[in-house]
Design a protein around this motif. Structure first.
Motif: not given
Length: 349
Positions: A27-31, A76-78, A131-133
């Protein structure tokens, strides 16, 4: 489940190009789709098993390495705000939990629960197509900075953190030992920080020429000249006010102590292969010097990206190779052969 291509270290000295599951952002990450990924000496240490995180068990095989990168957000996460699909980004390497005292004080590089992209606790690295961060660790790439240049934001931020900790005073003379990416960037950043004269010591005349082209006032080739003696000569016998040791060479560390001005500052910015490094303690005490150890790059990405956008920090001259991700085994061979001049090698996943 969607898959992506990645380069993975399956075991010591074992590289494989494989298809792996694509990460799904929390939820708090972006791909992000990785556009360029920088090859670093740390990646080589992970491959040969000498990296400290491998030795202490915090990193295990198999792992996807790589921690220097630029990319484009694809999801983008929710709970993410402030970023959207299509944004050009890069991100921190040390990913803190965001809740502990270290993180709240901005020292997330020391977070006891941290993960490190491409190594520590096996956080997936960027030798992969995606990559997800966490969004809190993401930085937009400014207009005017290319994706290739932005892939050097991590080594630039590592250099910037060390330079910041050195507390360079206007008019200081600074010696940087090491002509690789971090040394080159540290030299430029020392000048930006007010150093009157920056000296770079290294082993390749072509790299030293690039350092001079990027603003170094003098260079020392340690194959033909003793670093300490040359540094004394170039400072009128006084010695440099600040020395930044970026080579990770034990011999260079001894030279740095010998060359340093009494009352000066020595900054260590590299990992050393042998953790039991012999140091001239009596010389350090006699010089009443300050020794600073610098880890990672907290709070330094935004400034270096701004310096790049303003044209103060030159990353493009340091990019000597751009190759496909599949060429990673050949890159390793080239780096180990030490016959071809290179500074920063970029991989294209």
């Amino acid at each position: 489940m969607k898959e992506m291509k990645a380069a993975r270290f399956a075991a010591v000295e074992e590289i494989e190009i494989v298809n792996v599951p694509m990460p799904e952002p929390k939820a708090d990450e972006v791909l992000a789709r990785v556009e360029y990924a920088g090859f670093c000496g740390t990646d080589l240490d992970l491959l040969n098993g000498s990296m400290v995180h491998i030795k202490n068990g915090f990193t295990k095989y198999p792992l996807i390495p790589g921690h220097e990168w630029s990319g484009v957000i694809t999801e983008v996460g929710s709970s993410v705000t402030g970023f959207q699909v299509g944004d050009r980004i890069t991100a921190d390497v040390s990913l803190g939990c965001g809740a502990c005292d270290y993180c709240r004080n901005g020292r997330y590089n020391l977070c006891p629960n941290r993960e490190v992209v491409g190594s520590y606790r096996n956080r997936q690295g960027v030798f992969a197509q995606y990559v997800a961060v966490p969004a809190r660790h993401v930085y937009r790439i400014p207009e005017g900075v290319s994706m290739e240049e932005a892939a050097l934001a991590e080594p630039a931020a590592t250099a910037a953190y060390a330079v910041r900790r050195a507390k360079i005073q206007m008019g200081d003379t600074v010696l940087v030992i090491g002509d690789g990416p971090i040394g080159q960037l540290a030299a430029q950043l020392a000048r930006i920080s007010g150093a009157a004269k920056v000296i770079v010591a290294g082993s390749w005349e072509e790299k030293l020429r690039i350092a001079r082209d990027c603003g170094a006032g003098a260079t020392i080739n340690y194959h033909s000249e003793d670093i300490a003696a040359a540094a004394q000569r170039l400072t009128g016998g006084a010695g440099p006010d600040v020395i930044i040791e970026s080579s990770g060479n034990q011999g260079a560390l001894g030279q740095a102590v010998k060359a340093l001005k009494p009352g000066g500052t020595l900054v260590l910015i590299s990992w050393y292969q042998d953790t039991e490094v012999p140091v001239q303690l009596n010389n350090m005490i006699a010089k009443d010097c300050t020794v600073i150890c610098s880890l990672a790059s907290p709070n330094a990405f935004a400034p270096v990206l701004t310096y790049m956008a303003e044209g103060q920090l030159q990353a493009k001259p340091l990019i000597t190779h751009v190759v496909p991700l599949e060429s990673l085994p050949d890159v390793v061979k080239m780096v180990r052969a030490k016959k071809e001049m290179r500074i920063k090698i970029l991989l294209r996943p």
